[in-house]
Design a protein around this motif. Structure first.
Motif, short mmCIF file in Angstrom:
data_model
loop_
_atom_site.label_atom_id
_atom_site.label_comp_id
_atom_site.label_asym_id
_atom_site.label_seq_id
_atom_site.Cartn_x
_atom_site.Cartn_y
_atom_site.Cartn_z
N PRO A 288 45.66 41.90 49.71
CA PRO A 288 46.68 41.34 48.74
C PRO A 288 46.09 40.76 47.50
O PRO A 288 46.73 40.67 46.52
N LYS A 289 45.45 39.91 48.07
CA LYS A 289 45.24 38.84 47.27
C LYS A 289 44.18 39.74 45.92
O LYS A 289 44.26 38.43 45.02
N LYS A 290 43.41 40.36 45.93
CA LYS A 290 43.01 41.21 45.61
C LYS A 290 43.81 42.18 44.40
O LYS A 290 43.23 42.95 44.34
N ARG A 291 44.71 42.04 44.81
CA ARG A 291 46.05 43.20 44.74
C ARG A 291 45.89 44.59 45.24
O ARG A 291 45.97 45.45 45.05
N ASN A 292 45.22 44.73 46.07
CA ASN A 292 45.03 45.85 46.89
C ASN A 292 44.37 46.63 46.08
O ASN A 292 44.30 47.99 45.67
N SER B 216 51.72 43.95 51.75
CA SER B 216 51.88 42.98 50.60
C SER B 216 53.64 44.24 50.26
O SER B 216 53.44 45.00 50.17
N LYS C 27 54.55 43.20 47.76
CA LYS C 27 54.54 42.46 45.77
C LYS C 27 54.10 44.26 45.72
O LYS C 27 54.20 44.53 44.26
N ILE C 28 52.99 44.61 46.01
CA ILE C 28 51.59 45.44 45.16
C ILE C 28 51.65 46.34 46.53
O ILE C 28 51.13 46.15 47.56
N SER D 231 49.43 48.52 45.30
CA SER D 231 47.93 48.86 44.95
C SER D 231 47.64 48.54 42.95
O SER D 231 48.39 49.66 42.14
N SER D 232 47.22 48.06 42.61
CA SER D 232 47.24 48.01 41.36
C SER D 232 45.57 48.26 40.50
O SER D 232 45.65 48.95 39.38
#
Lengths: 315, 315, 315
Positions: free
Chosen positions: B51-55, B109, B111-112, B114-115
């Protein structure tokens, strides 16, 4: 009960003849009822009539349906094939009979539209050749729903499962009641709905197709509407009947030969990947269409704000 | 928090083992968590866990995913190739292990989801060969989501962007929470979502695809439902989990070999333009399917109104 | 009235110049108005301006539209053809002019977007060569809506019928007001909407296409949304205008060359059946895209959390 409803609606109304006609047919043992509307409008109604066997698409039912289509095809005006000179065209229509304009498929049960192939039948005769025969008969039906040059309307009331769902997805226009459901649950009995999936995946969005096929779970009428399987959901059978009547009115007020030409090219272009190619062929179809008598009459009538007088011919 | 939720649901329940299993995995540094459900049901859950790297679908994440698929493919029953005699078929399944029946992909997560691709990574090494390597790894993943012979379910909670949205659109069955969003915004950073667009345009209606790709704007869960990207929208993660459990139940109660055969042909026929050709191949698949032991058992059980006893084999 | 509304919105605002500009154009006899937005943002608005003839796509209207596209194409940045070395690329853009970024098509009437081909015209000159000329001109327009390397946005307010509906379905992004309607009723005058059907069937779900084409019945804005013809329905023209402005903002903040590359490949891959082939080509497009200056700048800006500074070039 259902037949009584049909009788009370315009579609089969005509001094009660429609009612008695179906009733008498109903008293026969046929798995498929077939009736013309009373108004001599060229509308043929096919009613799946084997509720005890959940209107299964047994070999018998498939053959009865195909027999009906054999007859109906002779009552249609067919589009002239491109490249084929007009003068050589032999109309297959017997002019003494009413020209067929539309087909409506429904079921004689408010619980089940059709449960698909007859599993008992598939099991009793385990010869692969027999199985192939059944699927060939089924394919023949599905392909001619598309090739017959009149619109085929499907009225779903109840469950349409497996090949029953395939039948629905193969019709041109699909209406359903709110209580209807649609599923492709074959894998539950070890027989994946591979052929139903062909029709379903060409009708609904792909994620709906993979969801339905891999889980076998039924979708309701609203999901069928969202997914694109159905374009009209009615609260009751009666309202669906009224909707159908409006649709039929839209169809029969148009020239038969133009609908025939249009339906044929519509499915042809849908299978073409290249947009420019599709337009190239489509433009030629439009130019040919413009030279037809009924098109000239139609535009004249429109410009003169009068009712058109159709020949319904390919001239 | 999410892991706690998972634990409280049937899916990973089993005396708390599921919870501890993920927790221990979670304490590892892996960007991807992988766990089996406790009930020995052959369900594998992959959890994007960065999650820190927005998956982000970094090269590392893609390789981890592909490694998992390498392993999982060996735990599946594969359909027999047509034209290949049955006797020559070497099952790749090690019988001592639980047969894989379904894969669930989610994120750690709310929130995300994957980005998409890791932009930093794409920038740090500017060698086109390195870029090609990343896209090849990504393509390999997307193609095997389709080729692996078990259903792949995607649970979206939060934002699925760019290649993250491609991952979603490439799964067989997609669920999402109401708060989820979907976008292909690559052009905003100068990198058009050309490969994500391949998956998206094959899933949603074309106007939604061109809108998403050309504007980069996110669509919400309801729009994803309307467009066909998602077939089930849940108010919360918990309800999505319950929905997923029902879907999994539908899948694992069916024979594995039949699902394998069905999924393979389903995607094959979707790529065929000609309807008659598709039916010709489909009918043969049906006839072959009928000769399988699990199909005969399935129909028998159905007719005898008892539970089927599957072999899950290609026999 | 409509023009006044346009003036009161940001899109054409700029000290009232937009208003007067259109007004003066409006006083001309042209069936097509064309105006740039005041902000020098590279947005071109085309307004169908022949409400007395229901904004028919007459030969004159089609030629005017194509003339506009001839000019606009020269104001766009075009994607470099693959296999073509960069150094040989001759930009067709005259740098002294504002680069074109987006096109918005609307109508100067709240009742009718466009009624399609001009039936009177088709009737007055019955030479098939003349008919072919009209359809060729129409096809040329439809194909370039797709090939022009900037997004084309369609704002529908009122009825879009026949070739008018084809125009709508051929744009990249389609918005509509709630009062809008869409139909392909050609068969009612004996001229089946065969070419409009090509665009419609590639945009909406197949059952909606066959329903619309065979019955000629109009669908409302909500049905257009469900079917996939429209991705945004607005209660009023003003709200549609606000929505359009947001969409335009999304587009013009992205690099022109990247949008050009992306739009071209997007439609190319949509026509490809084989998924692996599409990915193979798509990956190469991504690698090429990454080597572009604006992509490197875009990723840099993103990582540095600053606004990007685009060249909008193919470098």
């Amino acid at each position: 009960m259902r037949l009584f409803l049909l009788n009370n609606l315009k579609f089969l109304d005509g001094g009660g003849k429609g009612f008695h006609q179906i009733r008498s047919l109903s008293s026969s043992n046929s798995v498929l009822l077939s009736t013309n509307d009373d108004g001599n409008r060229g509308i043929r109604r096919l009613i799946l009539n084997n509720p005890k066997k959940r209107n299964a698409l047994s070999l018998n039912m498939l053959q009865e349906l195909n027999k009906q289509f054999d007859t109906m095809e002779k009552q249609c005006i067919h589009p002239i094939q491109q490249q084929q000179p007009k003068s050589n065209h032999q109309s297959t229509t017997d002019d003494s009979k009413t020209l067929l304009r539309a087909i409506v498929i429904s079921s004689n049960s408010e619980k089940i539209f059709s449960s698909g192939h007859d599993l008992k039948e598939l099991k009793l005769n385990n010869d692969p050749k027999y199985h192939q025969l059944i699927f060939d008969e089924c394919t023949r039906l599905m392909l001619r729903l598309r090739s017959i040059p009149v619109p085929v309307i499907c009225q779903v009331d109840g469950l349409a499962a497996a090949a029953g769902c395939q039948l629905v997805a193969s019709c041109d226009i699909v209406l359903a009641t709110e209580r209807s459901q649609f599923s492709t649950p074959g894998a539950s009995v070890g027989l994946f709905c591979s052929t139903p999936g062909i029709a379903v995946a060409r009708t609904v969005n792909r994620r709906w197709a993979s969801y339905m096929l891999l889980t076998g779970r039924a979708i309701n009428a609203n999901e069928a509407f969202i997914s694109g399987l159905v374009t009209c959901v009615s609260p009751t059978f009666e309202t669906m009947q009224t909707q159908t009547e409006s649709i039929l009115e839209s169809i029969i007020t148009k020239p038969a030969s133009v609908i025939a030409l249009g339906k044929q090219f519509m499915y042809k272009q849908m299978e073409m990947n290249n947009l420019a190619d599709a337009y190239s062929q489509g433009s030629r179809i439009m130019v040919d269409n413009l030279s037809m008598k009924d098109c000239q009459e139609g535009i004249d009538a429109f410009l003169q704000k009068r009712q058109p007088n159709w020949t319904h011919s390919n001239e």
